[in-house]
Design an enzyme around this catalytic site. Sequence first.
Site, PDB file in Angstrom:
ATOM      1  N   LYS A 114      -9.041  -0.296  -6.670  1.00 28.43           N
ATOM      2  CA  LYS A 114      -7.815   0.261  -7.954  1.00 28.43           C
ATOM      3  C   LYS A 114      -6.357   0.172  -7.638  1.00 28.43           C
ATOM      4  O   LYS A 114      -5.401  -0.329  -8.196  1.00 28.43           O
ATOM      5  CB  LYS A 114      -8.452   1.522  -8.499  1.00 28.43           C
ATOM      6  CG  LYS A 114      -7.664   1.925  -9.784  1.00 28.43           C
ATOM      7  CD  LYS A 114      -8.338   3.091 -10.316  1.00 28.43           C
ATOM      8  CE  LYS A 114      -8.397   4.289  -9.799  1.00 28.43           C
ATOM      9  NZ  LYS A 114      -7.175   4.945  -9.476  1.00 28.43           N
ATOM     10  N   ARG A 131      -9.140  11.548 -16.582  1.00 26.27           N
ATOM     11  CA  ARG A 131     -10.319  11.624 -15.767  1.00 26.27           C
ATOM     12  C   ARG A 131     -11.525  12.501 -16.768  1.00 26.27           C
ATOM     13  O   ARG A 131     -12.546  12.539 -16.147  1.00 26.27           O
ATOM     14  CB  ARG A 131     -10.027  12.480 -14.588  1.00 26.27           C
ATOM     15  CG  ARG A 131      -9.231  11.662 -13.509  1.00 26.27           C
ATOM     16  CD  ARG A 131      -9.509  12.316 -12.252  1.00 26.27           C
ATOM     17  NE  ARG A 131      -8.365  12.012 -11.255  1.00 26.27           N
ATOM     18  CZ  ARG A 131      -8.579  10.948 -10.462  1.00 26.27           C
ATOM     19  NH1 ARG A 131      -9.745  10.223 -10.228  1.00 26.27           N
ATOM     20  NH2 ARG A 131      -7.546  10.556  -9.815  1.00 26.27           N
ATOM     21  N   ARG A 151     -13.308   0.577   8.216  1.00 23.59           N
ATOM     22  CA  ARG A 151     -11.863   1.034   7.965  1.00 23.59           C
ATOM     23  C   ARG A 151     -11.577   2.195   8.934  1.00 23.59           C
ATOM     24  O   ARG A 151     -12.333   3.317   8.994  1.00 23.59           O
ATOM     25  CB  ARG A 151     -11.758   1.712   6.535  1.00 23.59           C
ATOM     26  CG  ARG A 151     -10.158   1.892   6.369  1.00 23.59           C
ATOM     27  CD  ARG A 151     -10.002   1.897   4.776  1.00 23.59           C
ATOM     28  NE  ARG A 151     -10.262   2.988   4.182  1.00 23.59           N
ATOM     29  CZ  ARG A 151     -10.001   3.379   3.042  1.00 23.59           C
ATOM     30  NH1 ARG A 151      -9.213   2.430   2.432  1.00 23.59           N
ATOM     31  NH2 ARG A 151     -10.437   4.496   2.428  1.00 23.59           N
ATOM     32  N   ARG A 182     -12.297   7.825   8.959  1.00 20.66           N
ATOM     33  CA  ARG A 182     -12.023   9.000   8.297  1.00 20.66           C
ATOM     34  C   ARG A 182     -13.509   9.641   7.719  1.00 20.66           C
ATOM     35  O   ARG A 182     -14.294   8.728   7.189  1.00 20.66           O
ATOM     36  CB  ARG A 182     -11.249   8.658   6.996  1.00 20.66           C
ATOM     37  CG  ARG A 182      -9.512   8.355   7.370  1.00 20.66           C
ATOM     38  CD  ARG A 182      -9.027   8.783   6.109  1.00 20.66           C
ATOM     39  NE  ARG A 182      -9.120   7.569   5.232  1.00 20.66           N
ATOM     40  CZ  ARG A 182      -8.028   7.081   4.507  1.00 20.66           C
ATOM     41  NH1 ARG A 182      -6.613   7.582   4.702  1.00 20.66           N
ATOM     42  NH2 ARG A 182      -8.167   5.917   3.992  1.00 20.66           N
ATOM     43  N   ARG A 227     -19.245  10.187  -3.182  1.00 17.03           N
ATOM     44  CA  ARG A 227     -18.088   9.948  -3.936  1.00 17.03           C
ATOM     45  C   ARG A 227     -18.210   9.029  -5.161  1.00 17.03           C
ATOM     46  O   ARG A 227     -17.842   9.433  -6.226  1.00 17.03           O
ATOM     47  CB  ARG A 227     -16.679   9.472  -2.912  1.00 17.03           C
ATOM     48  CG  ARG A 227     -16.401  10.601  -2.176  1.00 17.03           C
ATOM     49  CD  ARG A 227     -15.345  10.089  -1.072  1.00 17.03           C
ATOM     50  NE  ARG A 227     -14.178   9.631  -1.722  1.00 17.03           N
ATOM     51  CZ  ARG A 227     -13.523   8.561  -1.243  1.00 17.03           C
ATOM     52  NH1 ARG A 227     -13.926   7.741  -0.035  1.00 17.03           N
ATOM     53  NH2 ARG A 227     -12.599   8.007  -1.673  1.00 17.03           N
TER      54      ARG A 227
END
Length: 220
Positions: A17, A92, A131, A162, A173
């Site tokens: 996004k 949201r 990542r 992370r 998530r």
Amino acid sequence: MSASVRIVLLGAPGSGKGTQAALLKEMYGIAHISTGDILRQEMADETALGQKAAVHMKEGTLVPDGVILEMMESRLLSPEARRGWLLDGFPRTLTQAEGLASLMEGIGQKLDAGVILNVNPEIVVQRLSGRRVCESCQSVTNVGEMRPSAVCPLCGGALIMRPDDEPQVVRKRIAVFEDQTRKVFDYFRANYDVVDVDASRSIIEVTEALRRALDRYDHP
Ligand SMILES: [Zn+2]
């Protein structure tokens, strides 16, 4: 560079996004309005609204929708938004979506479309699993094509994953996002044009699909 659009960009974690928002801003010359950036800016400038928001952040409570909408109003009316705007990270909740609708009505602006970046959770898991963040300089690297022993290409520091990028956390998530925003998606489908884009494809393919879908909302 003829089009000018007003859109809300909705996308799950890992949908790209932020990247697409930056590209669309560039492509159409519109304002990229991100709730997170607005809050940080208003707090840094110590505006009245920023100070209100800071109290809530300090207490760990949600910044009230009214405060965010007030901040948003000045952005939607700013010179940078003359050619249009792209909302990122807002709304949201259903209440925020309704608040945005009455704000737009109040200032005489009309939303062209809600843009939904759809993702396949397993493709996001795959994408984020490579990542790494450098412990020293915080730069982000993708180790997909590197040897396992690879270090930060910028400073040679150690690379760490992370916690947010761990597969089970990514799946969680995305599920939480979909659960929270389902009502917002439904609201947009009932009240506005909605552009659905498969964001599991490459960045270039997604941008091209967005451009094809958005070019018809051309207003001088
Ligand atoms: Zn580094």
